[in-house]
Structures are given as C-alpha cells and as structure tokens.
Design a protein around this motif. Structure first.
Motif, PDB file in Angstrom:
ATOM      1  N   HIS A  80       0.853  -1.214  -0.011  1.00  0.00           N
ATOM      2  CA  HIS A  80      -0.101   0.072  -0.180  1.00  0.00           C
ATOM      3  C   HIS A  80       1.004   1.365  -0.076  1.00  0.00           C
ATOM      4  N   LYS A  81       1.838   1.166   0.828  1.00  0.00           N
ATOM      5  CA  LYS A  81       2.886   2.467   0.999  1.00  0.00           C
ATOM      6  C   LYS A  81       3.520   2.686  -0.217  1.00  0.00           C
ATOM      7  N   GLN A  82       3.976   1.502  -0.750  1.00  0.00           N
ATOM      8  CA  GLN A  82       4.878   1.738  -2.069  1.00  0.00           C
ATOM      9  C   GLN A  82       3.869   2.268  -3.292  1.00  0.00           C
ATOM     10  N   ALA A  83       2.682   1.965  -3.427  1.00  0.00           N
ATOM     11  CA  ALA A  83       1.771   2.408  -4.364  1.00  0.00           C
ATOM     12  C   ALA A  83       1.796   4.058  -4.344  1.00  0.00           C
ATOM     13  N   ILE A  84       1.729   4.275  -3.238  1.00  0.00           N
ATOM     14  CA  ILE A  84       1.551   5.740  -3.083  1.00  0.00           C
ATOM     15  C   ILE A  84       2.943   6.483  -3.607  1.00  0.00           C
ATOM     16  N   VAL A  85       4.007   5.937  -3.105  1.00  0.00           N
ATOM     17  CA  VAL A  85       5.317   6.372  -3.600  1.00  0.00           C
ATOM     18  C   VAL A  85       5.458   6.249  -4.952  1.00  0.00           C
ATOM     19  N   ASN A  86       4.780   5.332  -5.616  1.00  0.00           N
ATOM     20  CA  ASN A  86       5.121   5.072  -7.077  1.00  0.00           C
ATOM     21  C   ASN A  86       4.117   6.089  -7.780  1.00  0.00           C
ATOM     22  N   TYR A  87       2.924   6.179  -7.200  1.00  0.00           N
ATOM     23  CA  TYR A  87       2.059   7.500  -7.787  1.00  0.00           C
ATOM     24  C   TYR A  87       2.989   8.669  -7.962  1.00  0.00           C
ATOM     25  N   LEU A  88       3.533   9.366  -6.641  1.00  0.00           N
ATOM     26  CA  LEU A  88       4.172  10.259  -6.645  1.00  0.00           C
ATOM     27  C   LEU A  88       5.369  10.291  -7.463  1.00  0.00           C
ATOM     28  N   LEU A  89       6.111   9.420  -7.727  1.00  0.00           N
ATOM     29  CA  LEU A  89       7.339   9.267  -8.485  1.00  0.00           C
ATOM     30  C   LEU A  89       6.860   9.488  -9.926  1.00  0.00           C
ATOM     31  N   SER A  90       5.843   8.916 -10.557  1.00  0.00           N
ATOM     32  CA  SER A  90       5.319   8.849 -11.716  1.00  0.00           C
ATOM     33  C   SER A  90       4.934  10.429 -12.095  1.00  0.00           C
ATOM     34  N   ALA A  91       4.190  11.046 -11.331  1.00  0.00           N
ATOM     35  CA  ALA A  91       3.820  12.371 -11.320  1.00  0.00           C
ATOM     36  C   ALA A  91       5.132  13.317 -11.289  1.00  0.00           C
ATOM     37  N   LEU A  92       6.123  13.029 -10.624  1.00  0.00           N
ATOM     38  CA  LEU A  92       7.244  13.876 -10.577  1.00  0.00           C
ATOM     39  C   LEU A  92       8.210  13.802 -11.697  1.00  0.00           C
ATOM     40  N   SER A  93       8.034  12.374 -12.172  1.00  0.00           N
ATOM     41  CA  SER A  93       9.023  12.089 -13.198  1.00  0.00           C
ATOM     42  C   SER A  93       8.558  12.712 -14.686  1.00  0.00           C
ATOM     43  N   ALA A  94       7.526  13.523 -14.582  1.00  0.00           N
ATOM     44  CA  ALA A  94       7.122  14.158 -15.771  1.00  0.00           C
ATOM     45  C   ALA A  94       7.714  15.573 -15.656  1.00  0.00           C
ATOM     46  N   GLU A  95       8.292  16.004 -14.846  1.00  0.00           N
ATOM     47  CA  GLU A  95       8.945  17.223 -14.612  1.00  0.00           C
ATOM     48  C   GLU A  95      10.475  17.078 -14.333  1.00  0.00           C
ATOM     49  N   TYR A  96      10.947  16.122 -13.531  1.00  0.00           N
ATOM     50  CA  TYR A  96      12.112  16.020 -12.996  1.00  0.00           C
ATOM     51  C   TYR A  96      12.822  14.660 -13.735  1.00  0.00           C
ATOM     52  N   GLY A  97      14.136  14.664 -13.636  1.00  0.00           N
ATOM     53  CA  GLY A  97      14.971  13.529 -14.031  1.00  0.00           C
ATOM     54  C   GLY A  97      14.867  12.424 -12.920  1.00  0.00           C
ATOM     55  N   GLU A  98      15.116  11.263 -13.557  1.00  0.00           N
ATOM     56  CA  GLU A  98      14.707  10.095 -12.859  1.00  0.00           C
ATOM     57  C   GLU A  98      15.162  10.233 -11.108  1.00  0.00           C
ATOM     58  N   ASP A  99      16.591  10.417 -11.018  1.00  0.00           N
ATOM     59  CA  ASP A  99      17.156  10.557  -9.750  1.00  0.00           C
ATOM     60  C   ASP A  99      16.379  11.576  -8.950  1.00  0.00           C
ATOM     61  N   ARG A 100      16.294  12.579  -9.392  1.00  0.00           N
ATOM     62  CA  ARG A 100      15.591  13.884  -8.697  1.00  0.00           C
ATOM     63  C   ARG A 100      14.230  13.712  -8.625  1.00  0.00           C
ATOM     64  N   ALA A 101      13.593  12.981  -9.327  1.00  0.00           N
ATOM     65  CA  ALA A 101      12.127  12.662  -8.933  1.00  0.00           C
ATOM     66  C   ALA A 101      12.031  11.653  -7.916  1.00  0.00           C
ATOM     67  N   ARG A 102      13.008  10.643  -7.932  1.00  0.00           N
ATOM     68  CA  ARG A 102      12.847   9.319  -6.850  1.00  0.00           C
ATOM     69  C   ARG A 102      13.421  10.019  -5.492  1.00  0.00           C
ATOM     70  N   THR A 103      14.365  11.136  -5.435  1.00  0.00           N
ATOM     71  CA  THR A 103      14.704  11.739  -4.246  1.00  0.00           C
ATOM     72  C   THR A 103      13.530  12.402  -3.600  1.00  0.00           C
ATOM     73  N   MET A 104      12.631  13.365  -4.485  1.00  0.00           N
ATOM     74  CA  MET A 104      11.538  14.055  -4.272  1.00  0.00           C
ATOM     75  C   MET A 104      10.487  13.134  -3.737  1.00  0.00           C
ATOM     76  N   ALA A 105       9.971  12.263  -4.301  1.00  0.00           N
ATOM     77  CA  ALA A 105       9.154  11.264  -3.960  1.00  0.00           C
ATOM     78  C   ALA A 105       9.292  10.618  -2.696  1.00  0.00           C
ATOM     79  N   ASP A 106      10.595  10.340  -2.505  1.00  0.00           N
ATOM     80  CA  ASP A 106      11.053   9.879  -1.044  1.00  0.00           C
ATOM     81  C   ASP A 106      10.738  10.773   0.030  1.00  0.00           C
ATOM     82  N   GLN A 107      11.120  11.908  -0.169  1.00  0.00           N
ATOM     83  CA  GLN A 107      10.778  13.138   0.613  1.00  0.00           C
ATOM     84  C   GLN A 107       9.498  13.381   0.919  1.00  0.00           C
ATOM     85  N   VAL A 108       8.605  13.541   0.104  1.00  0.00           N
ATOM     86  CA  VAL A 108       7.010  13.787   0.199  1.00  0.00           C
ATOM     87  C   VAL A 108       6.578  12.665   0.842  1.00  0.00           C
ATOM     88  N   ALA A 109       7.216  11.350   0.612  1.00  0.00           N
ATOM     89  CA  ALA A 109       6.508  10.362   1.312  1.00  0.00           C
ATOM     90  C   ALA A 109       6.851  10.422   3.053  1.00  0.00           C
TER      91      ALA A 109
END
Lengths: 184, 184
Positions: B124-153
């Motif tokens: 369940h928790k991972q599904a939410i992180v993955n949603y954030l990751l995909s939303a952030l990936s539209a505007e940021y690079g892979e590493d940056r999006a990953r970092t931000m998704a973790d921070q937001v989570a």
DNA sequence: TTATAGGTAGACAGATCGGTCTACCTATAC
DNA sequence: GTATAGGTAGACCGATCTGTCTACCTATAA
C-alpha cells in the motif's frame, strides 16, 4: 539484575517485536524462567507490567538520544546529532536500544484506544518535542522555536515510519537533509 | 450491500479503532447481526477476513487520494492536493474514510511480524510512492524525481503520526510548508 | 414441486488467556 | 532458632478465543 528487571526487559523485547496483545503472560514467564507467582508479586496485572515496560523504554530511549544531543550547544548541531543518532538506530548500531523494529510507542499506541497507555505514549513524544523546543529557544524567538520544533519532530516521525514500514534504512539521512534547510 | 461487504466494513471499523487482536470474531458478528456460519462461508479464517479488510481499505484510500491528485497536472500542485487531502482527513472532512484514527496500515503492521499482512501494508505504501514518482518524473529527471518522491512520502508519514499520536490537527499544513520548499 | 444457495441461531470443541492459589524451598536478619 | 521476604512449580478457575457443526428457515430458479 533483579527478577523484576528481567521481566520488564523480556516483556519489552516480546511486546516490541510481536505486539502487546499477541504476547501472553505465559510466554514471558517461559522466556525468563520466572514463576507466575513472582510476576504477580511485582505487578498487579499484565497492564501494570506494560506500564513498567513503557517507563523502561521511555527512560532508555531518552537517556540515549538526549545523551547524544547534550554534547552540543548550537541548535543546528543538536538537531543534527539527533538525526545522526536515528541513522545509527535504523542501521542497528546502537547497543542500548535492541534491533530496530520501528517506534515502540507508536506500536503500543496502535493497540489501545482511550486508555492510560495512550497518554504514556503521548507523554514520551511530548518530552522529545519539549527538549527540541528548549534547545531551539536558546537561539530563536518563542514562535519560531515552536514552529521549528514541530517541523523537526514531524521529520523524525516520518523518518521512523519510512525506515520501518517503508524499509528505507537511509530515512534519517533524508530527513536531516530537509531539516537542515530549516536553519537557513 | 451483501453480507460479505457488511462484514468487511464492520471488521474494518473495529480493527481500525481497537486493533486486530483486540477484536474477536464474535464482536464482529454481534455488530453486523450476521451468523457465524455465514462468516465462515465467505472467509476461511479471521486472517482471510483481515486480508479482505486490508484490500478494502487500500482500495478506498487510494481511490480517494489519487482522485484528488488526478485533478491536476503540474507536479507541485499534485503534491499540494495530497497535503490538502491529508488536512481534510485529519480534521474529519472526508466522508469516505471514517473518522481519523491514524494510518490503518501502520497500525496493522505493528501487530504482526514476518507475516503476509506486513507485505500487504508495505505494498500500500509503495503504491503511493510510485504514484508520486510517476507524477514527479513528468517534470524532473529520474534521480531527482526519486529523491523528491521519498521526501514527500516521509513528510506524509510524519504528518500522519504527528496528527494522530501527537494530536496535531495542523500537521498536514506544516508538512506541506516543508514540502513546497522542495520545488524551489 | 422441488432442488439449491444462502441465510439464522447457537451449541459445542479445543485451545489459550489472565489471574489465583497451595505447597514447598531457600536465604538473610534479628 | 526463627521470622520474613522472595523465590519455584504448577494445578486450577472462569472467561474468551477461533472455528465446526447441526438443525432449521427462506427465496428463487428449473
């Protein structure tokens, strides 16, 4: 170590790992090798034992983390010491705390409603916020210190949940990365 | 609503409030007015019922929060929608979620070790992180999006704990205050 | 009409729970 | 020597737990 202390320590380990309601009194007795009568001369009930366990963990945890923070005097460095400590905890480098299994107080709190143990868990969390508040008040005004203490506490709780349920051993480092921007 | 659905809904409410191990099958039956035989024709065991309850809550929660976030296309606005949603949840303004009692998955996870339900909570928790990751990936690079998704989570989890155990109804607002700095 | 699916009510089994109690066994202090 | 405190071992009590099972009751579809 007295029988009383042995019971508290073993009960903590079992409660922390398995949950309070999953662990029976007989399991604690079998693990310690203590007689049932002895347990009930020291504690009026399982609930009384649980309260003693909470007090034990509270004392241990606070001694550890405040001990780390007390080594510094500047607010930012004190907060950094806290996150460095969390990082050690998450990665099982703290002998006095038992292997990391999330926050004991969050877990215990989850098993009760409108109960005395909920108050005890709340008090533990408040004690840490109050420590942060007093450290920050040395350098910031009342309102600013209050705001920052709440922010740091939120990052700390987020790090613990991410480290445990999210299985992210780097969560403390990520939390500190955000926390340090609060000082700029 | 079928008997099966009634059982799941009532079991969720009781588990969420009191904890899984504190609630007996007989209590769920008394609350729903369903016969014991009926429960065991639909579910093989209490554990099977719990898994259905987890799936139910997972579906409800994700439908709700993704529904809020889906209304926006810019990453920062999507994340803001999430924290606005959390603020509504903490302050009991979300009809579809039941009154706020912390995170169900964190609570259930606390009562089990090395168990299938731990995996379900993690997913369940991972599904939410993955949603954030995909939303952030539209505007940021892979590493940056990953970092931000973790921070937001991390901020999201911190907000939930502060709101529940810390009794801070403003926790979502405080978390968003930190989250928005990640976009600068 | 009758077979079937899904329901109720609740007795029952076997295990385990928290907690009490008896009987006995040391140490140590006076 | 003896009183007292603290310990062991474990039977036992009443309650509660999950899960099974019997017996009976509808409603609907063939």
């Amino acid at each position: 170590m007295t029988k009383r202390d042995e019971l508290i320590k073993t009960a903590f380990e079992l409660f922390y790992l398995n949950g309070v309601h999953s662990v029976g009194i007989n399991q604690i007795l079998a693990e310690t090798g203590v007689a049932k009568k002895t347990l009930y001369t020291h504690f009026a009930s399982k609930e009384a034992l649980l309260e003693a366990v909470i007090a034990y963990r509270d004392e241990r945890f606070r001694t550890w983390i405040f001990g780390l923070m007390d080594q510094y005097s500047e607010a930012e460095t004190i907060v950094k010491a806290m996150f460095d400590g969390l990082d050690d905890w998450f990665n099982d480098r703290v002998d006095s705390l038992m292997s990391f299994q999330g926050c004991f107080f969050v877990k215990v709190n989850a098993e009760f409603v409108q109960h005395r143990v909920n108050d005890l868990c709340f008090e533990h969390k408040q004690a840490i916020v109050n420590y942060l508040l007093s450290a920050l008040s040395a350098e910031y005004g009342e309102d600013r210190a209050r705001t920052m203490a709440d922010q740091v506490a939120l990052l700390k709780e987020g790090a613990i949940t991410q480290a445990y349920l999210g299985k992210d051993r780097q969560a403390a480092i990520k939390a500190w990365h955000m926390a340090k921007t609060l000082f700029r």
